[in-house]
Scaffold this active site. Structure first.
Site, PDB file in Angstrom:
ATOM      1  N   ARG A   8     -14.063   2.858   4.986  1.00 13.57           N
ATOM      2  CA  ARG A   8     -12.906   1.999   5.231  1.00 13.57           C
ATOM      3  C   ARG A   8     -11.594   2.768   5.179  1.00 13.57           C
ATOM      4  NH1 ARG A   8     -11.940  -0.909   0.472  1.00 13.57           N
ATOM      5  NH2 ARG A   8     -10.114   0.400   0.128  1.00 13.57           N
ATOM      6  N   ASN A  55       0.831  -1.204   0.000  1.00 16.65           N
ATOM      7  CA  ASN A  55       0.000   0.000   0.000  1.00 16.65           C
ATOM      8  C   ASN A  55       0.864   1.253   0.000  1.00 16.65           C
ATOM      9  OD1 ASN A  55      -2.359  -1.484   0.093  1.00 16.65           O
ATOM     10  ND2 ASN A  55      -2.764  -1.111   2.255  1.00 16.65           N
ATOM     11  N   ARG A  82      -5.798   1.722 -13.379  1.00 17.30           N
ATOM     12  CA  ARG A  82      -4.390   1.819 -12.998  1.00 17.30           C
ATOM     13  C   ARG A  82      -3.779   0.453 -12.691  1.00 17.30           C
ATOM     14  NH1 ARG A  82      -4.338   5.866  -9.196  1.00 17.30           N
ATOM     15  NH2 ARG A  82      -3.675   7.406 -10.715  1.00 17.30           N
ATOM     16  N   HIS A  84     -15.476  -3.405   0.588  1.00 15.36           N
ATOM     17  CA  HIS A  84     -15.391  -2.711  -0.693  1.00 15.36           C
ATOM     18  C   HIS A  84     -16.743  -2.242  -1.224  1.00 15.36           C
ATOM     19  CE1 HIS A  84     -14.507  -2.477  -5.142  1.00 15.36           C
ATOM     20  NE2 HIS A  84     -13.448  -1.849  -4.663  1.00 15.36           N
ATOM     21  N   TYR A 119     -12.637  -9.461  -1.293  1.00 12.69           N
ATOM     22  CA  TYR A 119     -13.326  -8.183  -1.160  1.00 12.69           C
ATOM     23  C   TYR A 119     -14.799  -8.448  -0.849  1.00 12.69           C
ATOM     24  CZ  TYR A 119      -9.497  -5.587  -3.516  1.00 12.69           C
ATOM     25  OH  TYR A 119      -8.295  -5.027  -3.854  1.00 12.69           O
ATOM     26  N   ARG A 155     -11.524  -4.182 -14.093  1.00 13.18           N
ATOM     27  CA  ARG A 155     -10.427  -5.097 -13.750  1.00 13.18           C
ATOM     28  C   ARG A 155     -10.987  -6.507 -13.841  1.00 13.18           C
ATOM     29  NH1 ARG A 155      -6.626  -1.663 -11.504  1.00 13.18           N
ATOM     30  NH2 ARG A 155      -7.432   0.040 -10.202  1.00 13.18           N
ATOM     31  N   HIS A 212     -16.192   3.231 -14.712  1.00 15.13           N
ATOM     32  CA  HIS A 212     -15.985   2.490 -13.471  1.00 15.13           C
ATOM     33  C   HIS A 212     -17.236   1.700 -13.069  1.00 15.13           C
ATOM     34  CE1 HIS A 212     -14.993   2.266  -9.014  1.00 15.13           C
ATOM     35  NE2 HIS A 212     -13.878   1.837  -9.581  1.00 15.13           N
TER      36      HIS A 212
END
Length: 714
Positions: free
Chosen positions: A569, A57, A410, A597, A473, A380, A440
């Site tokens: 979160r 991270n 990304r 998530h 997730y 993704r 997205h």
């Protein structure tokens, strides 16, 4: 580990900001991740995994967020953050907090390495090797490692080698006794070489690669004498510059990805004891004049510790395996996803319920002769994608298939280009969406011929179509055969593929079209109810809360009497509990076995939460400027009573009453771990052991799901 007393929103003498600093709030989140490495309730290797995650991270934070601030500083940009900081001021604050975090990471590794050694997983030093170990190691290095390595002398005819992002290398100062001439050598450790070598024997003993090579320098540099040695690691700017007028987006991204590999060095990390002359050599050779320089007295590259977790097959030192449930309702329909959805809307709660149901939905669509069209967004999808396989099969079976592949995801840009190429070869119509906005939204749409007409089945998700993250997730998948949802989904895809503005949306709210306006309106409705003396409340769960416009609207609602419960979160720039500004706002963060998530928004609508009258939405969007203004996102209302009850009365209430993985945010920015008290409640355990409401089916009707109450968690 000592957590900082507060997140500094601004410098003390300013002290008037209405927001916490975004970057410092993120560092506070990563500290909560790091704190899980010290959580004795977790098995040892899982604690090590949390430590590794905190390292990866932080690497991404430096290579993206800090890189952006550094570029602004170098270009003389004085743009202030929402809390009033210049780039230079933010970099100073980040440096102090990051250094403290890194020191605690090293302390955590010292503690965990000792505990792991006691448990039979030891990372040893070269000095502790026996003669037999050294003999085996010399052979192993000569046969398995040295053929991959390329020592490079640094002189006018041998320029400093390129070191990629996250690259790790050793550096040496040597002298040739034959002529007394000094030479500098750089030895890159390729990513294909593991950071740890497992020594032979039944016991789990590991030796770091730099220790192994240091013990056998004679194999690398026979006849040379060592003067000094060190190690370094490189973090580069990994952001991509996207040109709005790019003529060919795919070609542009291929070029940009290559450029990213050679991005500016943002951070240069040296092992403690590296001679100053070698540090200077590296800084010059890497053109790192403006890079942040750090010196480590412990292990460089904390993220690499995850390799030990992956290599060790020690069930007792890891979380007990968990197998997600496949929804009983779909089984009752003989595995026919369409029949189950046609009967009633259904929500799948990942990872407790299997992502396989999403794959099954598309596989069934691919092979069903009555399916005529499939449309799918892909943000993704992972390296092994059953979703892509299903879309390819559908196209090969003659279906009309459209895939919106987002190239701007990304670190997944290269993989998405590969998926796009494969899809196009199969006959899929691939669309790349908007140049300036990321797509997205997570949407799948299947059009099926039924009884002489067409019926559309939709899937809306809060997470990606990614088989790996779907196991760790927590996300929500909503399936519906609603005609309104179908019409809106069609408008969404037409907007992306044909730039056709979506007029007259019936069910969905969509950014950048109307989501910000709708969200503000829903908050305004709660404000009006509070002023009218009606029950007024907002519950919202998301990853990040940054947008100043929405924060101000929440402040307004708070002071009008709206009770606001936020489960954030990660980043939270809102300051809770400040009299006259955010009196009625509480913020908590949950960090545990699974990564929270899902995005869920709930507005009381004149009733006391939780209540069937409440307005309830799931979304792909966080409350950030990028999500509301610069991305294609959706919010989907949940209207079916069973689905509504599952998400509001189960998911949201469980998140609110969790007291075993929760942290409370106060007005100063300090996060305090919530104590379980007399009524401990772990929401992850609860969902692993109880079936969902909408997917449970008749076979489980006799098994009552424990009813959750807000006061249950103490």
């Amino acid at each position: 580990m000592n957590a900082p007393a507060e997140i500094r929103a601004v410098k003390a003498e300013e002290g008037e900001s209405r927001y916490f600093n975004r970057e410092l709030s993120w560092l506070a989140f990563n500290r909560r991740v790091l704190e899980e490495a010290g959580n004795v309730a977790h098995p040892l290797l899982e604690r090590l995994r949390f430590l590794s995650i905190s390292g990866s991270n932080l690497d991404e934070f430096f290579s993206v967020r800090v890189a952006g601030l550094k570029e602004q500083q170098l270009e003389g940009v004085e743009q202030h953050s929402y809390d009033g900081q210049t780039p230079a001021q933010q970099l100073d604050l980040i440096s102090a907090e990051a250094d403290a975090l890194i020191a605690d990471q090293q302390a955590s590794w010292v503690e965990l390495s000792g505990l792991l050694a006691e448990a039979g997983v030891a990372v040893v030093t070269a000095n502790a090797l026996s003669g037999a170990d050294r003999e085996w190691l010399a052979t192993y290095l000569a046969e398995q490692i040295l053929p991959v390595l390329t020592p490079q002398a640094i002189d006018p005819s041998h320029p400093f080698p390129f070191v990629p992002h996250l690259g790790y290398a050793l550096v040496f100062a040597m002298v040739d006794p034959a002529d007394g001439e000094e030479v500098s050598e750089v030895l890159m450790i390729p990513a294909s070489v593991p950071r740890f070598i497992r020594l032979p024997g039944k016991a789990s003993r590991y030796l770091a690669i730099d220790e192994a090579l240091g013990a056998h320098l004679d194999l690398l540099f026979p006849g040379f004498d060592l003067i000094g040695a060190g190690a370094f690691r490189v973090l580069r700017d990994t952001d991509l510059e996207i040109e709005d007028d790019a003529e060919d987006l795919v070609r542009h991204f291929r070029s940009a990805i290559k450029q990213r590999r050679r991005g500016r060095v943002i951070r240069l990390e040296f092992a403690s004891g590296t001679p100053q002359s070698l540090e200077a050599l590296c800084r010059e050779g890497l053109d790192a004049e403006h890079a942040l320089i750090a010196e480590y007295s412990g292990f460089i590259g904390i993220s690499d510790l995850g390799q030990l977790v992956d290599r060790e097959d020690r069930p007792a030192l890891k979380f007990a395996p968990y197998t997600p449930r496949f929804p009983e309702r779909i089984k009752e329909h003989g595995g026919d996803c369409f029949a189950a959805i046609r009967a009633k809307d259904i929500v799948i709660h990942h990872p407790y319920e299997s992502f396989d149901v999403v794959v099954a939905f598309l596989r069934q669509a691919a092979s069903d002769p009555d399916v005529v069209a499939i449309k799918q967004t892909l943000y993704r999808a992972g390296k092994q994608s059953a979703i892509v396989d299903a879309l390819v099969a559908a196209a090969e079976n003659g279906k009309s298939v459209t895939a919106v592949v987002e190239l701007k995801a990304r670190f997944d840009e290269e993989q998405n280009i590969l998926w796009a190429s494969r899809l196009e070869r199969a006959g899929v119509q691939v669309v790349y969406g908007f140049t300036q906005w990321k797509t997205h939204a997570k949407v799948s749409m299947v059009v099926r011929r039924e009884g002489g007409a067409f019926r559309t089945y939709c899937h809306f998700g809060t997470g990606n179509y990614h088989p790996t993250t779907a196991r760790i997730y927590t996300d929500l998948s909503f399936f519906t055969a609603s005609k309104r949802a179908a019409r809106d989904a069609a408008k969404l895809f037409n907007f992306i593929s044909g730039y056709v503005p979506p007029k007259g949306l019936e069910l969905l709210a969509m950014s950048p079209v109307n989501l910000r306006e709708k969200l503000s309106g829903w908050i305004d409705s709660e404000i009006a109810n509070a002023k009218a003396g009606k029950p007024a409340a907002i519950w919202a769960k998301m990853n990040s809360l940054v947008d100043p416009g929405i924060i101000e609207k929440l402040y307004e609602a708070s002071e009008a009497g709206v009770k606001i419960e936020l489960i954030i979160r990660g980043i939270c720039c809102l300051k809770p509990g400040i009299p006259g500004m955010s009196t009625n706002i509480r913020v908590k963060s949950i960090v545990g076995r699974f990564l929270e998530h899902s995005r869920v928004w709930c507005f009381a609508n004149g009733a006391r939460l939780p209540h069937r009258k409440a307005r309830l939405f799931i979304s792909s969007a966080d409350w950030m400027p990028r999500n509301l203004d610069r991305r294609v996102e959706i919010a989907v209302p949940l209207e079916n009573p069973t689905v509504h009850a599952q998400v509001l009365d189960q998911v949201m209430v469980a998140n609110l009453i969790d007291n075993e993985q929760s942290w409370s945010l106060d007005r100063t920015g300090a996060y305090t771990r919530v104590l379980p008290g007399k009524k401990p409640f772990n929401l992850h355990t609860y969902f692993m052991t109880n079936p969902s409401l909408s997917g449970r089916g008749q076979a489980l009707e006799g098994k009552k799901v424990p009813k959750l109450r807000l006061e249950q968690g103490g």
